[in-house]
Design a protein around this motif. Structure first.
Motif, PDB file in Angstrom:
ATOM      1  N   ASN A  66      -6.002   5.624   7.880  1.00 47.36           N
ATOM      2  CA  ASN A  66      -7.130   4.905   7.296  1.00 47.36           C
ATOM      3  C   ASN A  66      -6.641   3.965   6.195  1.00 47.36           C
ATOM      4  N   PRO A  67      -5.832   2.960   6.569  1.00 42.90           N
ATOM      5  CA  PRO A  67      -5.276   2.070   5.546  1.00 42.90           C
ATOM      6  C   PRO A  67      -6.361   1.241   4.874  1.00 42.90           C
ATOM      7  N   LYS A  68      -6.140   0.948   3.598  1.00 43.49           N
ATOM      8  CA  LYS A  68      -7.113   0.165   2.843  1.00 43.49           C
ATOM      9  C   LYS A  68      -6.803  -1.326   2.896  1.00 43.49           C
ATOM     10  N   SER A  69      -5.526  -1.656   2.974  1.00 45.26           N
ATOM     11  CA  SER A  69      -5.108  -3.053   2.974  1.00 45.26           C
ATOM     12  C   SER A  69      -5.251  -3.669   4.364  1.00 45.26           C
ATOM     13  N   GLU A  70      -5.733  -4.898   4.413  1.00 45.85           N
ATOM     14  CA  GLU A  70      -5.853  -5.596   5.692  1.00 45.85           C
ATOM     15  C   GLU A  70      -4.481  -5.860   6.301  1.00 45.85           C
ATOM     16  N   GLU A  74       0.849  -1.193   0.000  1.00 43.43           N
ATOM     17  CA  GLU A  74       0.000   0.000   0.000  1.00 43.43           C
ATOM     18  C   GLU A  74       0.878   1.234   0.000  1.00 43.43           C
ATOM     19  N   LYS A 102      -3.378  -2.684   7.942  1.00 44.57           N
ATOM     20  CA  LYS A 102      -4.132  -2.480   9.181  1.00 44.57           C
ATOM     21  C   LYS A 102      -3.561  -3.326  10.305  1.00 44.57           C
ATOM     22  N   GLU A 148      -3.214   9.526   5.243  1.00 44.34           N
ATOM     23  CA  GLU A 148      -4.273   8.627   4.768  1.00 44.34           C
ATOM     24  C   GLU A 148      -3.895   7.168   5.011  1.00 44.34           C
ATOM     25  N   VAL A 149      -2.680   6.790   4.627  1.00 49.46           N
ATOM     26  CA  VAL A 149      -2.238   5.404   4.779  1.00 49.46           C
ATOM     27  C   VAL A 149      -2.169   5.012   6.247  1.00 49.46           C
TER      28      VAL A 149
END
Length: 271
Positions: free
Chosen positions: A248-252, A238, A255, A244-245
């Motif tokens: 609010n990370p998008k990848s599990e 990611e 996270k 933002e990363v």
């Protein structure tokens, strides 16, 4: 910290990595990393131990020679020669690249038998061709800017870890690099000394220095870097704006990594 960094905030690629791979025997550590770094940008690189972060950084200045892929610096492809089943760079290409890319390591790597001043002036004299008086004037100005000019005649062993790392940063800056690489620059420091090194790095960032920073200091990455890259198992899992990363990370996978890191940080705080 006027005078330490005079980088530009102009957003143009200064470094391009294309399909970068690195293997150590049968172990493939980098599995095809592509990345652009823009002038004046600060990029933090995070991930678990063994994910390939430090190897990526070391491939940028060819401390590790990539197994495959391209390193393009200042618009010029760094030349490689194929030999013995691998990729190798000529001595001239290495010297030219490293003259423009400064690197700060986890261990300070200062010459223990040389004074602080001689640690800082050696490369500008040898590589850049500065006279001793020119190199000394520049070194003393840099040391003054970080509050260590009075230590110029001391040997590294007489400095604290934080002071040694700040001297190591100044030694790299004395070459007037176009790009600075930091490989876990605070990892070997006592907790009370970490802040002074991070503050110097933050001041460099504010001055416009282009930086790639392998770090476990998530707050530094969030507050100082423009972009954060999470590397997992040799690939970029990611990337994006740091806040933002990291918020609010998008990848599990990202996270889970951040949950573990933040849990450790909270546990380490004094009661």
């Amino acid at each position: 910290m006027a005078g330490i960094a005079e980088g530009s905030t102009t957003r143009r690629p200064i470094l391009q990595l294309r399909g970068l791979r690195k293997s150590f025997g049968a172990l493939e550590v980098l599995k095809g990393v592509s990345l652009d770094v823009h002038q004046g940008e600060v990029i933090s690189i995070v991930g678990v131990s063994g994910s390939g972060k430090s190897t990526l950084l070391r491939c940028v200045n060819l401390l590790e020679i990539p197994t495959a892929g391209e390193v393009i610096f200042m618009g010029q492809r760094v030349p490689y020669e194929k030999a013995n089943g691998g990729l190798f760079s000529s001595g001239r290409a290495l010297s030219a690249l490293r003259a423009e890319i400064g690197m700060v390591f986890q261990q300070f790597n200062l010459w223990p038998h040389k004074s602080v001043l001689h640690n800082v002036i050696e490369a500008p004299m040898t590589v850049r061709g500065l006279s001793r008086s020119e190199a000394t004037e520049q070194a003393e100005a840099l040391l003054e800017s970080i509050g260590l000019v009075e230590k110029r005649n001391e040997f590294p062993a007489r400095l604290s870890g934080g002071q040694q790392q700040r001297v190591a940063i100044v030694r790299a800056l004395a070459m007037k690099p176009k790009l600075m690489l930091f490989d876990e620059a605070t990892s070997s420091l006592d907790p009370e000394l970490v802040g002074e090194v991070l503050e110097l790095m933050a001041q460099l960032a504010r001055g416009g220095m282009t930086m790639m920073v392998v770090t476990h200091e998530i707050q530094f990455a969030r507050q100082v870097s423009d972009r954060t890259i999470f590397i997992d198992q040799g690939l970029i899992e990611e990337e994006g704006p740091s806040r933002e990363v990291l918020s609010n990370p998008k990848s599990e996978r990202t996270k889970r990594f951040l949950d573990r890191v933040l849990h450790v940080e909270i546990a380490a705080q004094p009661a």
